[in-house]
Design a protein around this motif. Structure first.
Motif, PDB file in Angstrom:
ATOM      1  N   THR A 100      31.194  29.521  40.411  1.00 19.14           N
ATOM      2  CA  THR A 100      31.325  28.408  39.469  1.00 19.14           C
ATOM      3  C   THR A 100      30.575  27.183  39.993  1.00 19.14           C
ATOM      4  O   THR A 100      29.878  26.485  39.230  1.00 19.14           O
ATOM      5  N   GLU A 101      30.681  26.902  41.288  1.00 18.04           N
ATOM      6  CA  GLU A 101      29.919  25.811  41.894  1.00 18.04           C
ATOM      7  C   GLU A 101      28.414  26.096  41.831  1.00 18.04           C
ATOM      8  O   GLU A 101      27.598  25.183  41.625  1.00 18.04           O
ATOM      9  N   HIS A 104      35.325  30.897  42.424  1.00 19.29           N
ATOM     10  CA  HIS A 104      35.143  29.468  42.668  1.00 19.29           C
ATOM     11  C   HIS A 104      33.724  29.170  43.180  1.00 19.29           C
ATOM     12  O   HIS A 104      33.077  28.205  42.726  1.00 19.29           O
ATOM     13  N   GLU A 155      39.112  35.617  44.102  1.00 19.65           N
ATOM     14  CA  GLU A 155      39.370  34.294  43.505  1.00 19.65           C
ATOM     15  C   GLU A 155      38.455  33.244  44.132  1.00 19.65           C
ATOM     16  O   GLU A 155      37.921  32.367  43.422  1.00 19.65           O
ATOM     17  N   GLU A 156      38.266  33.332  45.438  1.00 22.18           N
ATOM     18  CA  GLU A 156      37.354  32.403  46.094  1.00 22.18           C
ATOM     19  C   GLU A 156      35.907  32.642  45.667  1.00 22.18           C
ATOM     20  O   GLU A 156      35.115  31.690  45.556  1.00 22.18           O
ATOM     21  N   THR A 214      40.586  31.756  35.120  1.00 23.50           N
ATOM     22  CA  THR A 214      41.552  30.840  35.732  1.00 23.50           C
ATOM     23  C   THR A 214      42.806  31.538  36.251  1.00 23.50           C
ATOM     24  O   THR A 214      43.698  30.872  36.779  1.00 23.50           O
TER      25      THR A 214
END
Length: 395
Positions: free
Chosen positions: A322-323, A319, A315-316, A184
């Motif tokens: 994670t999806e 994300h 960072e992207e 995070t």
């Protein structure tokens, strides 16, 4: 006194006497006989000289022909005569009466034998190589490569004692990813340069979401073809700078190249899972060409901006993965067995699934995020990368 014309007419009409005619005939016959004798003598001399040349040539060829044109193989079998203190003097015992034609025939026969034996040896070697390659293919092994330089590939084994099958990485390069890393973390853009980097990355995400939507296998493949570029470009430029300035790099060359290699291994893994279409491969070529040159120029102009961009890209990536995991857990994507290359590279269990692979890949992206934000912070503080030790082996 008569004129010269009258004298000429008078001389032209004078009839020679018989004695004068016979004298002229004798002179002509004598001249003809002399010329004929000289011509005959010349012809006889020429033929005799030609005959003597032929005789001398035949004698010379008969004596020297066996020595010059004889087969080399027969020379080794001829005895040695007339030895001395300094060593034996080789004298050919071949009879001098052997004709040049026989020597030529022997030489032709020896040449045919040599050609036939060479062709047979070459064919035998080719058949042996083919048989070895076929045998290796049946056994699931790659054929051995013989090298003039004496380079022999090392035979490696994994922790189970089985033969190591990967040439793109070695057993000691495999590792266990730290999946406990904080996912995070986020660098809040404060200065103008950080804001430009942040919104540049956000703008690049929009066309990616439109094109791939929720096809995360192909999306990951595209992401890794881009993510493997910055480490290689940064390491290359730091390498050239180290050479120009005659200074150490602080380990950052190796750290960035390790990052590029790790991202490339991500791509090799997802190529076992996803099957990109032809237009997706074409898109990879276009995106990679544009991004490489843009990042190259950006790193030369401002290394701190370049590292900050990569930090936000990672960072992207966190994300996106994670999806990907959410779709795997929801059953929208099949949780297939993990590719063998992923099991060996991250030291995963033998029964690992795709979900385990995505988890360790996401952890790797988090580590790359930290390294690039750390490098950008060093530049923002007015320091040089080579003055701060690089986080080597930070996985």
């Amino acid at each position: 006194m008569p004129s010269w014309r009258a004298l000429a007419r008078r001389h032209r009409h004078v009839v020679p006497s018989p004695s004068q005619s016979s004298a002229r005939l004798q002179l002509r016959e004598a001249a003809t006989t002399s010329f004929a004798s000289r011509a005959a003598a010349h012809e006889a001399g020429s033929s005799s000289s030609a005959m003597s040349s032929r005789v001398a040539g035949s004698v010379l060829l008969r004596h020297l022909g066996p020595r010059v044109f004889g087969p080399a193989a027969a020379a080794a079998q001829r005895p040695l005569l007339a030895g001395g203190e300094g060593g034996a003097v080789a004298v050919r015992a071949r009879p001098l009466s052997t004709s040049a034609a026989e020597a030529a025939r022997e030489e032709a026969a020896a040449s045919k034998d040599n050609v036939a034996s060479t062709a047979a040896a070459t064919a035998e070697a080719m058949q042996a190589a083919k048989a070895e390659a076929v045998q290796a293919a049946k056994g699931g092994k790659s054929p051995a490569v013989s090298s003039y330089w004496g380079i022999v590939p090392a035979k490696l084994v994994n922790k189970d004692g089985a033969e190591w099958k990967w040439s793109c990485f070695r057993p000691w390069e495999a590792y266990t990813s730290d999946t406990t890393i904080d996912l995070t973390k986020h660098h809040k853009p404060k200065v103008l340069l950080d804001k430009i980097a942040y919104w540049t990355v956000k703008s690049l995400r929009v066309p990616t979401d439109i094109f791939f939507q929720r096809r995360y296998g192909c999306r990951a493949m595209m992401l890794e073809t881009v993510a493997a570029v910055p480490g290689m470009v940064g390491g290359m430029l730091l390498h050239l700078r180290s050479l120009r300035r005659f200074e150490q790099s602080g380990g950052w060359i190796r750290a960035l190249l390790e990052e590029a290699e790790n991202e490339r291994m991500h791509l090799m893994t997802f190529m076992e899972v996803a099957n990109p279409k032809w237009y997706e491969r074409a898109l990879v070529l276009a995106v990679q060409g544009v991004f490489f040159n843009a990042y190259f120029v950006g790193y030369i102009l401002s290394p701190k901006f370049a590292h900050r961009v990569v930090g936000y890209l990672e960072e992207e990536a966190i994300h996106s993965y994670t999806e990907f995991l959410r779709d795997l857990e929801a059953g929208r994507i099949d949780n297939v067995p993990a590719p063998r290359i992923a099991i060996d590279y991250w030291r995963l269990p033998a029964d690992a699934r795709l979900k385990d692979v995505v988890t360790v890949v996401r952890a790797d992206e988090a580590h790359h995020r930290d390294v690039n934000h750390f490098a950008a912070d060093i530049h923002f503080q007015g320091l040089e990368l080579n003055k701060t030790p690089a986080p080597l082996g930070y996985h």
